[in-house]
Design a protein around this motif. Structure first.
Motif, short mmCIF file in Angstrom:
data_model
loop_
_atom_site.label_atom_id
_atom_site.label_comp_id
_atom_site.label_asym_id
_atom_site.label_seq_id
_atom_site.Cartn_x
_atom_site.Cartn_y
_atom_site.Cartn_z
N THR B 5 16.88 7.62 5.55
CA THR B 5 15.38 7.35 5.17
C THR B 5 15.43 6.02 4.24
O THR B 5 16.25 5.92 3.28
CB THR B 5 14.90 8.47 4.44
OG1 THR B 5 15.42 9.00 3.17
CG2 THR B 5 14.70 9.74 5.55
N GLN B 6 14.41 5.26 4.14
CA GLN B 6 14.23 4.21 3.51
C GLN B 6 12.68 4.05 3.27
O GLN B 6 11.91 4.35 4.00
CB GLN B 6 14.59 2.84 4.25
CG GLN B 6 16.12 2.71 4.61
CD GLN B 6 16.45 1.67 5.32
OE1 GLN B 6 17.06 1.56 6.49
NE2 GLN B 6 16.46 0.30 4.75
N SER B 7 12.55 3.55 2.08
CA SER B 7 11.14 3.43 1.47
C SER B 7 11.12 1.91 0.53
O SER B 7 12.11 1.67 0.02
CB SER B 7 10.65 4.48 0.65
OG SER B 7 11.61 4.51 -0.73
N PRO B 8 9.99 1.29 0.75
CA PRO B 8 9.04 1.52 1.70
C PRO B 8 9.33 1.13 3.02
O PRO B 8 10.34 0.62 3.36
CB PRO B 8 7.84 0.74 0.90
CG PRO B 8 8.38 -0.60 0.49
CD PRO B 8 9.79 0.08 -0.04
N THR B 9 8.24 1.26 3.94
CA THR B 9 8.53 0.95 5.22
C THR B 9 8.13 -0.61 5.55
O THR B 9 8.99 -1.51 6.22
CB THR B 9 7.69 1.63 6.39
OG1 THR B 9 7.69 3.13 6.17
CG2 THR B 9 7.61 1.23 7.49
N HIS B 10 7.13 -1.23 4.61
CA HIS B 10 6.65 -2.64 4.84
C HIS B 10 6.44 -3.08 3.40
O HIS B 10 6.10 -2.02 2.59
CB HIS B 10 5.54 -2.94 5.81
CG HIS B 10 5.72 -2.50 7.14
ND1 HIS B 10 5.54 -1.39 7.58
CD2 HIS B 10 6.10 -3.18 8.09
CE1 HIS B 10 6.04 -1.19 8.89
NE2 HIS B 10 6.18 -2.60 9.25
N LEU B 11 6.74 -4.43 3.03
CA LEU B 11 6.31 -4.70 1.70
C LEU B 11 6.03 -6.37 1.92
O LEU B 11 6.66 -6.90 2.53
CB LEU B 11 7.78 -4.66 0.89
CG LEU B 11 7.80 -4.59 -0.65
CD1 LEU B 11 6.68 -3.39 -1.04
CD2 LEU B 11 9.19 -4.19 -0.91
N ILE B 12 5.07 -6.43 1.19
CA ILE B 12 4.69 -7.99 1.15
C ILE B 12 4.79 -8.56 -0.22
O ILE B 12 4.42 -7.89 -1.28
CB ILE B 12 3.46 -8.27 1.63
CG1 ILE B 12 3.25 -7.85 3.20
CG2 ILE B 12 3.12 -9.69 1.63
CD1 ILE B 12 1.67 -7.94 3.78
#
Lengths: 115, 112
Positions: B5-12
């Motif tokens: 699992t990875q976090s976050p999925t998206h990042l700006i």
């Protein structure tokens, strides 16, 4: 420097035919070679691993060959289906031991299976 | 069994900022590797950690750093973000004595 080339960026094939993808490498003596499948926006999924002392591996409709003299691997999908459409990545690994698992990837070949 | 699992999925983020990406390996896997995948390219190796020690480092600047925790989870840190850092960052875990890597879904980082 190490270089991995996958024969084409994109490959279109008719459903039911055999897809053959090529991976060539230079300046590298890998202990093993792996093939991964990657769908858009997702992580690669492991398919097959073949070691330097092996010539061929099979798994269901998948077959991989490894020629260390030619520095080439061929990846075959027989009886291809539209669900096989994805990008396929070739990756080379060095000798494992002491937890070293670095992989060097090619750019991938995008396979499209046409119904 | 849960996968990687990875976090976050998206990042700006904007240029110059700092980012921390997180990864939890498959239970029992003690090795974690990080890869950067730019659009249209294959994944490129950044770091590998095993038993909380760095075992390998790819050709990335010192702005990239990572660490592994006692529970084998890992963080990837990138300082002074550049536009060129925009990519999918992948984490992979590996069980001992095998060479198969199990990848997470990745974190999509966009730097504006």
């Amino acid at each position: 420097s190490q270089k991995i080339e996958q024969n084409s960026e994109a490959l279109n094939i008719q459903e039911g035919k055999t897809a053959t993808l090529t991976c060539n490498y230079t300046n590298y003596s890998p202990a093993y070679l792996q093939w991964y499948r990657q769908d858009p926006g997702r992580g690669p999924v492991f398919l097959l691993l073949i070691r330097e002392n092996e010539k061929e591996k099979r798994k269901e409709r998948l077959k991989v060959t490894f020629d260390t003299t030619l520095k080439q691997s061929l990846f075959h999908i027989t009886a291809s289906q539209p669900a096989d459409s994805a990008t396929y990545l070739c990756a080379l690994g060095g000798h494992s031991g002491a937890g070293s698992y670095q992989l060097t990837f090619g750019k991938g070949t995008k396979l499209s299976v046409i119904p | 069994d849960a996968g990687v699992t990875q976090s976050p999925t998206h990042l700006i983020k904007t240029r110059g900022q700092h980012v921390t990406l997180r990864c939890s390996p498959i239970s029992g896997h003690k090795s974690v590797s990080w890869y950067q995948q730019v659009l249209g390219q294959g994944p490129q190796f950044i770091f590998q950690y095993y038993e909380k020690e760095e075992r390998g480092r790819g050709n990335f600047p010192d702005r990239f750093s990572a660490r592994q925790f006692p529970n084998y989870s890992s963080e990837l840190n990138v300082n002074a973000l550049l536009l060129g850092d925009s990519a999918l960052y992948l984490c992979a875990s590996t069980p001992w004595a095998t060479d198969t890597q199990y990848f997470g879904p990745g974190t999509r980082l966009t730097v504006l």
